[in-house]
Scaffold this active site. Structure first.
Site, PDB file in Angstrom:
ATOM      1  N   GLY A 231       0.431  29.871   6.004  1.00 43.86           N
ATOM      2  CA  GLY A 231      -0.456  29.874   4.846  1.00 43.86           C
ATOM      3  C   GLY A 231      -1.899  30.165   5.138  1.00 43.86           C
ATOM      4  N   GLY A 233      -3.142  33.106   6.110  1.00 46.13           N
ATOM      5  CA  GLY A 233      -3.518  34.459   5.721  1.00 46.13           C
ATOM      6  C   GLY A 233      -3.390  35.509   6.799  1.00 46.13           C
ATOM      7  N   GLU A 452      -2.908  -2.391  -1.313  1.00 48.63           N
ATOM      8  CA  GLU A 452      -3.914  -1.335  -1.323  1.00 48.63           C
ATOM      9  C   GLU A 452      -5.323  -1.908  -1.179  1.00 48.63           C
ATOM     10  OE1 GLU A 452      -3.064   1.651  -0.991  1.00 48.63           O
ATOM     11  OE2 GLU A 452      -0.934   1.306  -1.347  1.00 48.63           O
ATOM     12  N   HIS A 455      -5.975  -2.164   2.537  1.00 52.55           N
ATOM     13  CA  HIS A 455      -6.359  -0.872   3.121  1.00 52.55           C
ATOM     14  C   HIS A 455      -7.822  -0.549   2.818  1.00 52.55           C
ATOM     15  CE1 HIS A 455      -2.495   0.269   4.623  1.00 52.55           C
ATOM     16  NE2 HIS A 455      -1.910   0.295   3.447  1.00 52.55           N
ATOM     17  N   ASP A 527       3.340   2.960   6.576  1.00 56.57           N
ATOM     18  CA  ASP A 527       2.155   2.645   7.380  1.00 56.57           C
ATOM     19  C   ASP A 527       2.534   2.347   8.823  1.00 56.57           C
ATOM     20  OD1 ASP A 527       0.682   2.879   5.060  1.00 56.57           O
ATOM     21  OD2 ASP A 527       0.822   0.746   4.588  1.00 56.57           O
TER      22      ASP A 527
END
Length: 651
Positions: A231, A233, A452, A455, A527
């Site tokens: 991807g 190019g 969360e 984290h 995790d």
């Protein structure tokens, strides 16, 4: 949880500008015959079969009677005439005009039947049996052979159309020849990649003005191979070369050399270079060259793919054989450089190896601007901000991001792409589709909010961790929540402190569950897997283990497609004792990171509960909210070491 996205990279634009006028195009090739002509041979074969069946099948005259019925009808005087052939077949007529057929058993004595027929005044005639005409008999005998020949002819014609010229065209190279009037892509259409374009532009300059290099005694490169992740190019750069060089451009893929017939690959390689010599100066572009240029089998791989190796040998011979003065340059692209044969990469064949990496932040902003041409943008769209939020995105990923944002705009009933739509498209690409129907139970929602929050807080408290951009507990794809961090700048080196903080942030969610609930959950599985992989690399590759010492067992060659080869898995360059040390040191790093995260969250328990409550209510908060929560705890007399950038002592 998302603690970091993919590493940096580059890309090229896909827009095209019309080039200068070219020579008149060549007349088109003659069109093939009408499609109905392919069915002539099968239809003729079917008609022949019907004719033979009609001629060989004799029509049945009248009803078929058994011998007993026939004798009974003779006895009661119902039979008028009979015709008996030399094989006992009888055709007759009853007195009521109906016809019949029967057969006389040859094992019986038929003298009484003759007397009975004469006594009943039945007219008796004799005839000779016939097996049909000689032509029909001959057709029946030759029919299987005719069908086989017709089948071979029909199959051959179908193969000729498929291969483009029959068996004589199997060995021809299927190269797409782009003449000088067709290319439209130029280097100015490629965003970024100044170094790559400089390397390639020297090839273009050599093909245009070879006399300049001849004066200095310099020789142009025989070949240039471009390697890099998917991807980025590489094929687009080759198209730009075709547009800039203004010379014939022969494009072919590596898989086009391999067929089911032995020797076809080598023949196609010869044909490809012969076409290039006819059109010299010219450029040959081989995309995905690893399909034909893979390593050849040595003594340890007896009985390898001889056809593939013969094709590679022919390619090597052709690259050595053509004269540099003829002006033929070979371009190739691959994202598996570790699989290529070393003989293919040596100077004199591919003189230059050009790496096309993922775009950096500045190049990503330019690429996004290119792909946004022709689209309606809101005033709040800042490509620098979007580029900062997309580290590790390739050019294809960025094009997909803009397109996904446009689709979201249409889905929302508008036609303008705004910053929120780009953010949602980024989350869609990284996390998956938002699951609006995946409702969490109240205790699950609370657990995800605590996870969360752990984290986010550890990321805000660790000195070297990247800043928190957004925290959400909305399920997306396989993830029930996410903590997104955005790097402040492009990183090329990662210090031990940064990696240690990264481990702490990875285990921050599990640590929050241990602090609040006193036990972990399955939500930390991803995790733990990512943290274990990172810790193992720190020990095995980066030399960050005091016990193992400054030893690195890296793979060496870059693997743009990821994964680990089977050979490296089965034959590791270290002993089982070293592997045991690696496992012990990996576990030690993970335990230390978890203990550090638990200690940080216990010291900031008030901020943890506050942030978890906000997440449970709002579902999504940004990084500024995380910092506000920590500052509120500091003002209320909590732990003083909350400002990011100040070292937090490890337990």
């Amino acid at each position: 949880m998302i603690t970091s996205v993919r590493l940096s990279g580059r890309h090229l634009s896909r827009s095209a500008k019309p080039g200068p006028p070219r020579e008149a195009p060549k007349p088109p090739a003659p069109s093939p015959g009408p499609s109905w002509s392919r069915w002539l041979l099968p239809i003729a074969t079917l008609v022949l079969l019907i004719v033979v069946l009609i001629r060989t099948s004799a029509p049945q005259e009248g009803a078929s009677l058994s011998y007993s019925e026939f004798v009974g009808k003779v006895g009661v005087g119902q039979v008028k005439t009979v015709d008996i052939d030399d094989k006992g077949a009888i055709k007759g007529t009853l007195k009521d005009g109906k016809k019949f057929t029967t057969r006389i058993p040859t094992a019986l004595d038929n003298s009484r039947l003759e007397q009975q027929l004469q006594s009943k005044n039945v007219k008796i005639t004799a005839s000779r049996s016939s097996n049909g005409s000689p032509l029909g008999t001959l057709l029946v005998l030759l029919l299987p052979l005719l069908l086989i020949v017709a089948l071979f002819m029909w199959t051959g014609r179908q193969a000729a159309r498929t291969l483009g010229g029959g068996l004589s065209a199997i060995g021809r190279a299927r190269a797409k020849i782009i003449e000088t009037e067709r290319p439209t892509t130029r280097f100015e259409d490629v965003a970024g990649y100044g170094g790559v374009k400089q390397e390639i532009s020297e090839i273009v300059d050599f093909l245009r003005s070879p006399e300049r290099y001849a004066v200095a005694g310099a020789k142009g490169p025989r070949g240039v191979i471009m390697v890099g992740p998917p991807g980025t190019g590489k094929t687009l750069i080759a198209r730009a070369v075709a547009g800039e060089a203004e010379v014939p451009f022969l494009s072919v893929t590596g898989s086009a050399f391999v067929e089911m017939f032995v020797g076809v690959g080598a023949s196609r390689v010869r044909d490809l270079f012969a076409e290039a010599r006819k059109r010299a100066p010219s450029i040959i572009f081989i995309d995905e060259i690893d399909a034909v240029g893979s390593r050849r089998g040595g003594a340890a791989r007896l009985g390898g793919n001889d056809e593939r190796e013969q094709t590679l040998n022919q390619l090597l011979a052709e690259m050595d054989g053509f004269d540099q003065a003829s002006g033929i340059v070979v371009l190739a692209a691959t994202n598996r450089p570790e699989a290529l044969d070393p003989a293919l990469l040596r100077p004199g064949r591919f003189d230059r190896h050009v790496t096309v990496p993922l775009p950096n932040q500045t190049e990503r902003a330019a690429i996004l601007a290119v792909h946004a041409r022709g689209k309606n943008l809101a005033p709040d769209v800042d490509w620098d901000t979007v580029a900062r939020a997309t580290p590790g995105f390739s050019g294809a990923d960025l094009a997909n991001l803009v397109n996904e944002a446009a689709i979201n705009a249409v889905r929302a009933g508008g036609a303008v792409i705004d910053a929120q739509g780009l953010g949602d498209a980024r989350d869609r690409l990284l996390l998956g589709r938002r699951e609006s129907t995946n409702a969490l139970l109240p205790e699950e929602r609370r657990s995800v909010a605590v996870h969360e929050s752990g984290h986010a807080l550890t990321a805000a408290l660790c000195e070297h961790a990247d800043p928190v951009a957004k925290v959400t507990i909305l399920p997306s794809g396989p993830s029930l929540g996410a903590t997104e961090q955005l790097p402040e700048a492009e990183r090329h080196l990662y210090s031990e402190g940064y990696l240690t903080d990264l481990l702490t942030v990875r285990l921050g969610g599990r640590a929050a569950e241990l602090v609040v609930f006193g036990e972990g959950s399955t939500g930390a599985a991803d995790d733990l897997a990512g943290a274990t992989q990172l810790a193992a690399r720190m020990v095995r590759e980066f030399g960050l283990s005091p016990t193992l010492g400054p030893i690195g067992y890296g793979s060496g060659a870059p693997r743009y497609l990821g994964g680990e080869s089977t050979e490296e898995t089965l034959h590791r360059p270290y002993s089982e004792q070293t592997q045991r040390i690696v496992d012990e040191e990996t576990a030690r790093l993970l335990r230390q990171a978890e203990e550090r995260a638990v200690a940080l969250l216990r010291d900031h328990r008030e901020a943890l509960d506050t942030l978890a409550g906000l997440l449970a209510t709002r579902e999504t908060v940004d990084g500024a909210v995380v910092l506000d929560v920590l500052q509120q705890q500091q003002r209320s007399g909590g732990h003083h070491n909350t400002a990011k950038g100040k070292p937090t002592p490890s337990p």
